[in-house]
Design a protein around this motif. Structure first.
Motif, PDB file in Angstrom:
ATOM      1  N   PHE A 257       0.840  -1.209   0.000  1.00 15.14           N
ATOM      2  CA  PHE A 257       0.000   0.000   0.000  1.00 15.14           C
ATOM      3  C   PHE A 257       0.873   1.256   0.000  1.00 15.14           C
ATOM      4  O   PHE A 257       0.605   2.224  -0.724  1.00 15.14           O
ATOM      5  N   ALA A 258       1.931   1.246   0.828  1.00 18.36           N
ATOM      6  CA  ALA A 258       2.789   2.432   0.935  1.00 18.36           C
ATOM      7  C   ALA A 258       3.437   2.741  -0.417  1.00 18.36           C
ATOM      8  O   ALA A 258       3.501   3.903  -0.832  1.00 18.36           O
ATOM      9  N   ALA A 259       3.890   1.695  -1.129  1.00 18.38           N
ATOM     10  CA  ALA A 259       4.554   1.923  -2.416  1.00 18.38           C
ATOM     11  C   ALA A 259       3.569   2.498  -3.435  1.00 18.38           C
ATOM     12  O   ALA A 259       3.889   3.436  -4.178  1.00 18.38           O
ATOM     13  N   LEU A 260       2.362   1.955  -3.455  1.00 20.74           N
ATOM     14  CA  LEU A 260       1.383   2.460  -4.428  1.00 20.74           C
ATOM     15  C   LEU A 260       0.978   3.902  -4.090  1.00 20.74           C
ATOM     16  O   LEU A 260       0.868   4.757  -4.978  1.00 20.74           O
ATOM     17  N   LEU A 261       0.784   4.169  -2.814  1.00 22.62           N
ATOM     18  CA  LEU A 261       0.391   5.527  -2.407  1.00 22.62           C
ATOM     19  C   LEU A 261       1.516   6.528  -2.680  1.00 22.62           C
ATOM     20  O   LEU A 261       1.258   7.668  -3.080  1.00 22.62           O
ATOM     21  N   ALA A 262       2.769   6.082  -2.501  1.00 24.27           N
ATOM     22  CA  ALA A 262       3.899   6.971  -2.779  1.00 24.27           C
ATOM     23  C   ALA A 262       3.928   7.305  -4.270  1.00 24.27           C
ATOM     24  O   ALA A 262       4.234   8.428  -4.674  1.00 24.27           O
ATOM     25  N   GLU A 263       3.558   6.338  -5.106  1.00 24.92           N
ATOM     26  CA  GLU A 263       3.625   6.544  -6.549  1.00 24.92           C
ATOM     27  C   GLU A 263       2.420   7.333  -7.077  1.00 24.92           C
ATOM     28  O   GLU A 263       2.561   8.196  -7.928  1.00 24.92           O
ATOM     29  N   ARG A 264       1.233   7.021  -6.572  1.00 26.41           N
ATOM     30  CA  ARG A 264       0.001   7.590  -7.155  1.00 26.41           C
ATOM     31  C   ARG A 264      -0.632   8.682  -6.304  1.00 26.41           C
ATOM     32  O   ARG A 264      -1.571   9.357  -6.750  1.00 26.41           O
ATOM     33  N   SER A 265      -0.230   8.764  -5.045  1.00 28.98           N
ATOM     34  CA  SER A 265      -0.719   9.808  -4.121  1.00 28.98           C
ATOM     35  C   SER A 265      -2.219   9.750  -3.850  1.00 28.98           C
ATOM     36  O   SER A 265      -2.789  10.741  -3.372  1.00 28.98           O
ATOM     37  N   ARG A 266      -2.872   8.673  -4.207  1.00 29.58           N
ATOM     38  CA  ARG A 266      -4.289   8.552  -3.888  1.00 29.58           C
ATOM     39  C   ARG A 266      -4.725   7.089  -3.971  1.00 29.58           C
ATOM     40  O   ARG A 266      -4.072   6.277  -4.625  1.00 29.58           O
ATOM     41  N   LEU A 267      -5.785   6.785  -3.285  1.00 33.23           N
ATOM     42  CA  LEU A 267      -6.426   5.476  -3.435  1.00 33.23           C
ATOM     43  C   LEU A 267      -7.928   5.716  -3.343  1.00 33.23           C
ATOM     44  O   LEU A 267      -8.407   6.325  -2.387  1.00 33.23           O
TER      45      LEU A 267
ATOM     46  N   LEU B  81      -7.984   2.824   4.113  1.00 35.39           N
ATOM     47  CA  LEU B  81      -8.979   3.819   4.536  1.00 35.39           C
ATOM     48  C   LEU B  81      -8.423   5.230   4.783  1.00 35.39           C
ATOM     49  O   LEU B  81      -9.084   6.207   4.409  1.00 35.39           O
ATOM     50  N   PRO B  82      -7.238   5.385   5.371  1.00 35.65           N
ATOM     51  CA  PRO B  82      -6.774   6.759   5.602  1.00 35.65           C
ATOM     52  C   PRO B  82      -6.690   7.580   4.310  1.00 35.65           C
ATOM     53  O   PRO B  82      -7.067   8.765   4.294  1.00 35.65           O
TER      54      PRO B  82
END
Ligand code: NAD
Length: 264
Positions: A88-98, A140-141
């Motif tokens: 999750f951290a890697a994807l959020l770092a790359e895309r900045s959203r979920l 969720l965050p």
């Protein structure tokens, strides 16, 4: 709101209504998870598949029919908190959203109750319930921060009654998924996040094929009001709808998709 505004849906079903959205689909390497990834990608979402058996990124892009930069394929065991956190951290770092999380990873051994070892009981609960918990907690965050989110958890007919072929651990786990879904729906609705469960009946996937040979599948579904096995894309259409703006007023629901099995 005027009467006319009450009639207007934000988008139509055939638009690229998920353009710009970022989605994670656990268990997205095959079966209904893969079909859900396909349905989301077709509507414009960038899709990350988190699976024990993650396919190569270019193979996944070609299966989903989208450019390679619109997919990610990550090897993750959803029962492992560290792996889930890192993914999750890697994807959020790359895309900045979920925006969208589909929890489709699951296992359903058919073991008879008295033969279920403690380790197998724990594993089935771990994949189906604990994995869903870990992914929801990681996702969720970001959804809350964006004031918009969609979580679709895979329960089952087994979550409403008992499993056709899976064991007592599977039935227990899929009931647990419904409890988690309802709790999160209440807690996060005010943040613009909806949390729903789909409850498929017998759907033609590698899991169902491993549990029931062709003839048994045909026999089991013959008496359904819609007398056939369901297709993964049919469930994926429901998932994509729940992930859209059009489903903003549906939360905490456990939606049957089973050819009418539960009414007969
Ligand atoms: P499937 O076995 O075809 O696919 C499940 C995917 O989950 C696989 O790609 C597998 O590698 C992945 N997976 C398993 N354990 C994992 C783990 N620990 N971490 C990450 N990935 C993992 O299953 P399916 O039939 O497509 O089922 C999808 C979901 O729907 C499951 O939750 C299942 O319990 C549920 N379901 C299936 C049916 C059915 O008839 N097929 C009916 C009701 C509910």
């Amino acid at each position: 709101m005027t009467a006319a505004e009450g009639l207007r849906a934000p988008t139509s079903a055939d638009s690229r209504e998920l353009e710009g959205r970022v989605a994670i689909v656990t268990g997205g390497a095959r079966g209904m998870g893969l079909a859900a990834a396909h349905a989301l990608a077709r509507r414009g979402a960038t899709v990350a598949v988190f699976d024990l058996a993650a396919p190569g990124a270019s193979e996944l892009a070609s299966t989903l029919g989208v450019a390679a930069d619109r997919v990610r394929s990550v090897a993750v065991d959803v029962t492992d908190g560290d792996q889930v956190h890192r993914a999750f951290a890697a994807l959020l770092a790359e895309r900045s959203r979920l925006d969208i999380l589909v929890n489709a990873a699951g296992i359903a051994p058919p073991t008879a109750f008295e033969d279920i070892s403690e380790a197998e009981w724990n594993r089935v609960l771990a994949v189906n319930v604990h994995g869903t918990f870990l992914c929801c907690q990681q996702g969720l965050p970001a959804m809350r921060g964006g004031r918009w989110g969609r979580i679709v958890n895979f329960s089952s007919t087994a979550g409403k009654t008992i499993s056709t072929a899976g064991g007592a651990h599977y039935t227990t786990a899929k009931h647990g998924v419904l409890g988690l879904t309802r709790h999160l729906a209440k807690a996060y609705g005010p943040d613009g996040v909806t949390v729903n469960a789909v409850c498929p009946g017998l759907i033609d996937t590698p899991m169902a094929r491993a549990l029931l040979p062709e003839e048994a599948l045909e026999r089991a579904t013959r008496s359904f009001p819609v007398p056939r096995v369901g297709q993964p894309w049919e469930v994926a259409e429901l998932v994509a709808f729940l992930a859209s703006d059009r489903a903003a007023y549906i939360t905490g629901a456990a939606i049957d998709i089973n050819g009418g099995d539960l009414i007969v």
